[in-house]
Design an enzyme around this catalytic site. Structure first.
Site, short mmCIF file in Angstrom:
data_model
loop_
_atom_site.label_atom_id
_atom_site.label_comp_id
_atom_site.label_asym_id
_atom_site.label_seq_id
_atom_site.Cartn_x
_atom_site.Cartn_y
_atom_site.Cartn_z
N ASP A 1 15.76 -1.03 -26.04
CA ASP A 1 15.02 -0.78 -27.28
C ASP A 1 15.91 -0.08 -28.31
O ASP A 1 16.46 0.98 -28.05
CB ASP A 1 13.79 0.10 -26.96
N THR B 1 9.33 -3.46 -32.25
CA THR B 1 9.33 -3.58 -30.78
C THR B 1 8.41 -4.69 -30.28
O THR B 1 8.80 -5.50 -29.45
CB THR B 1 8.91 -2.24 -30.14
N ASN C 1 3.97 -4.11 -34.55
CA ASN C 1 3.38 -3.30 -33.49
C ASN C 1 1.89 -3.15 -33.75
O ASN C 1 1.06 -3.23 -32.85
CB ASN C 1 4.05 -1.93 -33.41
N LYS D 1 7.01 1.85 -22.45
CA LYS D 1 6.02 1.44 -23.45
C LYS D 1 5.14 0.33 -22.91
O LYS D 1 5.63 -0.61 -22.27
CB LYS D 1 6.72 0.95 -24.72
N ASP D 2 3.85 0.40 -23.21
CA ASP D 2 2.94 -0.65 -22.75
C ASP D 2 3.34 -2.01 -23.30
O ASP D 2 3.39 -3.00 -22.58
CB ASP D 2 1.47 -0.32 -23.09
N HIS E 1 15.12 7.22 -32.97
CA HIS E 1 14.20 7.65 -34.02
C HIS E 1 14.32 9.14 -34.29
O HIS E 1 14.23 9.58 -35.44
CB HIS E 1 12.76 7.31 -33.63
N ASP F 1 15.41 -5.40 -28.69
CA ASP F 1 14.24 -5.85 -29.44
C ASP F 1 14.41 -5.67 -30.95
O ASP F 1 13.63 -6.19 -31.74
CB ASP F 1 12.97 -5.14 -28.97
N HIS F 2 15.44 -4.94 -31.35
CA HIS F 2 15.83 -4.73 -32.74
C HIS F 2 16.99 -3.75 -32.72
O HIS F 2 17.30 -3.17 -31.67
CB HIS F 2 14.68 -4.16 -33.58
N HIS G 1 13.83 1.13 -38.31
CA HIS G 1 14.17 -0.30 -38.29
C HIS G 1 13.02 -1.09 -38.87
O HIS G 1 11.98 -0.53 -39.21
CB HIS G 1 14.45 -0.74 -36.85
#
Length: 569
Positions: free
Chosen positions: A59, A100, A121, A182-183, A330, A373-374, A509
Site C-alpha cells: 500500500d 486503495t 474508497n 485493511k478490510d 500518510h 495500489d497507488h 495520493h
C-alpha cells in the site's frame, strides 16, 4: 553365362534388396521417432501449474522505493524478486483517482473503475443519496468481534476477480485466502468466492476478523492465532532497524513535514509505543508502524499451514496486502526516515515469507507478483521549500467563491448535491425543473472552476460519455469514470498540490500524475522468465498475465492484456 556368375549375380541382387529393406526400416523408425517427438511437443501442457500463487500489494509504494533504498536491502527480499524474477520498470495506473479501494480492485479484476465500479474508497451513491464505503455491507454480520467492523462484502465490485476465476476453474478445489490490515485490502482481492478474507481489528481487541459473507465462525487456526498474543508482542518501542545516521536517502529525523502520534512532542526516533498505547487507540497504533506489516506476515505464514495452501497440485492463491506502508506514508511523508525504516523492515518480511514458501511449498513450485495500489506525492510543504511546484489549495476560499457563483447563476447552492473525490454531483431534478440543459450546466461549472487557477484539468460527465480519449490525462480520467456511479464534473488539482483540508502533514495520493501512478510490478517463480522491461505496462495487465500463466479464464471485466515478456514459454 556360367554357374558362378549366376550365383554371384543373385547374391548381389539379394544384398541390394536386403540393404534397401534395412534402409527403409531405418527411415521408418526415424520417421516414427520424429512423429513421436512432434507429438511430444504438441501435447506439452500449454499452461503452468504452480502449487500456489502469492499476490502481494504494498500500500502506497512508489516505484523509486526499490531504487532509493536498494543499498540497504538484504539479498533475500526485494533483491531476490528483482534479480531472479521479471521487473516491469515502467508500470503505471492507467486511471484516476488512485486510492486503495480502486487499486486493489483493479489489480485483481484486470479492469479499471470504469468497468469494475469501485470509483473510490468512499463515494456518493446517486441512488440512495448517501455516501457509501467500497466494501461495507450491513446485510452481513461480523465474525471474530462484537463490533460492526466485520460487516463487509465485495458486492459493490461489478465483475469477477482472478481469484474467483481460479475457484471456478478448479471446481472450487483451489483455495483462496486474502489477508490485510485493511478490510478493503482483503475483501476486494478475495473476491466473491474466497474461502476466507481476514482483516485486523485493532482498538482494544487486536484480532483478525472476517464477515459472515465468508463464514459463520473463525477457523481454529485463526482463533488460535488471535489467542497467541502475537499482536501483543509488538507493543514495544519503534526503533530504527539500522543506525539512523546511515539513512542518508531520507530527510532529517525532526522536521515540520511530519505528523505525530498523540502524546509526542516531535517526530524523532524512537517512538515509544507502550507510552503512547492508550492515547492512540491501543492496537490501532501498530498499523502506523512497521510492526503492522510484521503481524501481517506472521498471519500470512500461519495461513499456509492453517489452510494447507500449496500442499497439492491444485493451484491455491494467497493474497497479501501490506497496509502499514500507507499509514506510515500518510503520517510522515515520502521523504521521512520512518518511511525508509518501514521499507527496510518490509524487505525482511518479504524475505521471511519467501523462505517459508521455499520450505513449505517448495522453491520453484510457487509464483509471486508484487505491486502497489497507488504511490504518493512528496509532502507539498517540502516541495515548496525545495522550490518545486506544489502546495495546498485554499479550500475555504474556493468553497466560498463557488458558493457565490451558484447563488448568482442558479439562485441556490442546492443544484450541487455532493462534492467528493474531486467530483461534483448535480441535482438533475432541479436542472430539469429549471428547464436547463444538463450538458450546458456541466460545461458552465467546468469553465468556472478552471478560472480559479488551482486546477490543471476539469472535464464534464458529458465529455466522458461522448468521447473516446486515447492518451493523456483525459484518458486516465475516463478509465476511472463509471457511467453509473461517477459525477457530473471531474477536477484535477495542479501537479504537486493537494487540498488543504486533506492533511497538512505527511503524504497523500489520488491524482493522475506519475508520482501517484508509477508503482513497482515484479513477477517471480514458476513460469516466470528472468528479465526486465521498460515498455509501459499497466495495473489491469496483472490479472490477465496470471490467468494466461495458469490457463484459466480472464476475469469477466478484463481490459488489460497479458504481459507476454514475463511468461516463460
Amino acid at each position: 553365362m556360367n554357374t558362378n556368375k549366376i550365383v554371384s549375380l543373385w547374391l548381389l541382387v539379394a544384398f541390394c534388396f536386403s540393404a534397401s529393406v534395412v534402409q527403409a526400416q531405418r527411415k521408418s523408425k526415424n520417421k516414427d521417432k520424429d512423429q513421436s517427438q512432434k507429438q511430444e511437443v504438441v501435447f506439452t501442457t500449454p499452461y503452468t501449474s504452480p502449487k500456489l500463487v502469492v499476490g502481494i500489494i504494498v500500500d502506497q509504494m512508489r516505484f523509486d522505493y526499490i531504487t532509493r533504498f536498494w543499498n540497504h536491502y538484504g539479498e533475500g527480499g526485494f533483491k531476490r524478486l528483482v534479480g531472479e524474477g521479471f521487473n516491469c520498470k515502467n508500470n503505471h495506473f492507467n486511471y484516476a483517482p488512485t486510492y486503495t479501494g480502486p487499486g486493489h480492485a483493479s489489480v485483481y479484476t484486470g479492469a479499471t473503475p470504469a468497468t469494475h465500479g469501485i470509483i473510490g474508497n468512499n463515494w456518493y451513491d446517486k441512488v440512495s443519496d448517501t455516501e457509501v464505503y467500497c466494501v461495507s455491507d450491513d446485510s452481513y454480520a461480523s465474525v471474530g468481534t462484537t463490533s460492526d467492523a466485520g460487516q463487509m462484502s465485495p458486492f459493490r465490485n461489478k465483475v469477477s476477480t482472478i481469484t474467483d476465476e481460479l475457484r471456478l476453474h478448479t471446481q472450487m478445489r483451489g483455495k483462496v485466502i486474502a489477508i490485510s490490515l485493511k478490510d478493503r485490502g482483503a475483501v476486494l482481492p478475495g473476491g466473491y468466492a474466497a474461502n476466507g478474507a481476514y482483516w485486523f481489528h485493532g482498538k482494544n481487541e487486536g484480532s483478525w476478523i472476517t464477515s459472515t459473507f465468508y463464514m459463520n465462525q473463525l477457523p481454529k487456526w485463526v482463533s488460535d492465532f488471535n489467542s497467541s498474543d502475537m499482536a501483543e508482542s509488538y507493543k514495544k518501542p519503534w526503533t530504527s532497524l539500522k543506525d539512523i545516521s546511515t539513512y542518508v536517502e531520507s530527510g532529517t529525523d525532526i522536521n515540520n513535514y511530519e505528523g505525530l502520534f498523540k502524546g509526542e512532542l516531535n517526530s524523532a526516533f524512537p517512538h515509544d509505543l507502550p507510552a503512547l498505547w492508550d492515547t492512540n487507540d491501543q492496537f490501532d497504533i501498530l498499523k502506523a508502524t512497521p510492526y503492522g506489516n510484521n503481524l501481517t506476515t506472521d498471519f500470512a505464514i500461519a495461513s499456509l499451514d492453517g489452510e494447507s495452501l500449496g500442499a497439492d497440485a491444485i493451484t491455491d492463491f494467497l493474497a497479501v496486502s501490506y497496509s502499514s506502508t500507507d499509514y506510515v506514508g500518510h503520517k510522515y511523508g515520502v521523504n521521512s526516515k520512518e518511511v525508509q525504516d518501514t521499507y527496510l523492515r518490509l524487505d525482511q518480511d518479504i524475505e521471511r515469507l519467501l523462505k517459508t514458501l521455499d520450505a513449505k511449498v517448495g522453491k520453484g513450485e510457487y509464483t509471486v507478483f508484487l505491486t502497489a495500489d497507488h504511490a504518493a506525492v512528496h509532502v507539498p510543504a517540502f516541495l515548496q521549500d525545495m522550490k518545486i511546484p506544489g502546495g495546498y489549495t485554499d479550500s475555504k476560499s474556493t468553497k466560498e467563491r463557488f458558493s457565490e457563483f451558484l447563488k448568482y447563476s442558479y439562485g441556490s447552492e442546492d443544484i450541487v448535491k455532493n462534492s467528493s473525490n474531486g467530483q461534483l454531483f448535480l441535482d438533475h431534478n432541479i436542472i430539469k425543473n429549471l428547464d436547463l440543459n444538463l450538458a450546458e450546466v456541466q460545461e458552465h461549472f467546468a469553465k468556472e472552476l478552471m478560472s480559479y487557477g488551482e486546477y490543471s484539468h476539469v472535464y464534464t460527465g458529458e465529455q466522458m460519455w461522448a468521447n473516446n480519449y486515447t492518451h493523456g490525462i483525459p484518458h486516465i480520467l475516463q478509465n476511472g469514470y463509471s457511467q453509473e456511479r461517477s459525477g457530473d464534473v471531474i477536477t484535477v488539482l495542479n501537479s504537486g498540490y493537494i487540498s488543504a483540508s486533506a492533511r497538512s502533514k505527511g503524504s497523500t495520493h489520488g491524482s493522475p500524475f506519475p508520482y501517484d501512478t508509477h508503482v513497482p510490478l515484479l513477477f517471480y517463480g514458476k513460469g516466470i522468465k528472468k528479465g526486465e522491461t521498460f515498455e509501459k505496462t499497466t495495473i489491469p495487465d496483472i490479472a490477465p498475465t496470471i490467468a494466461a500463466l495458469l490457463g484459466i479464464s480472464f476475469p469477466s471485466g478484463t481490459t488489460g492484456q497479458p504481459i507476454v515478456e514475463v511468461l516463460r514459454k
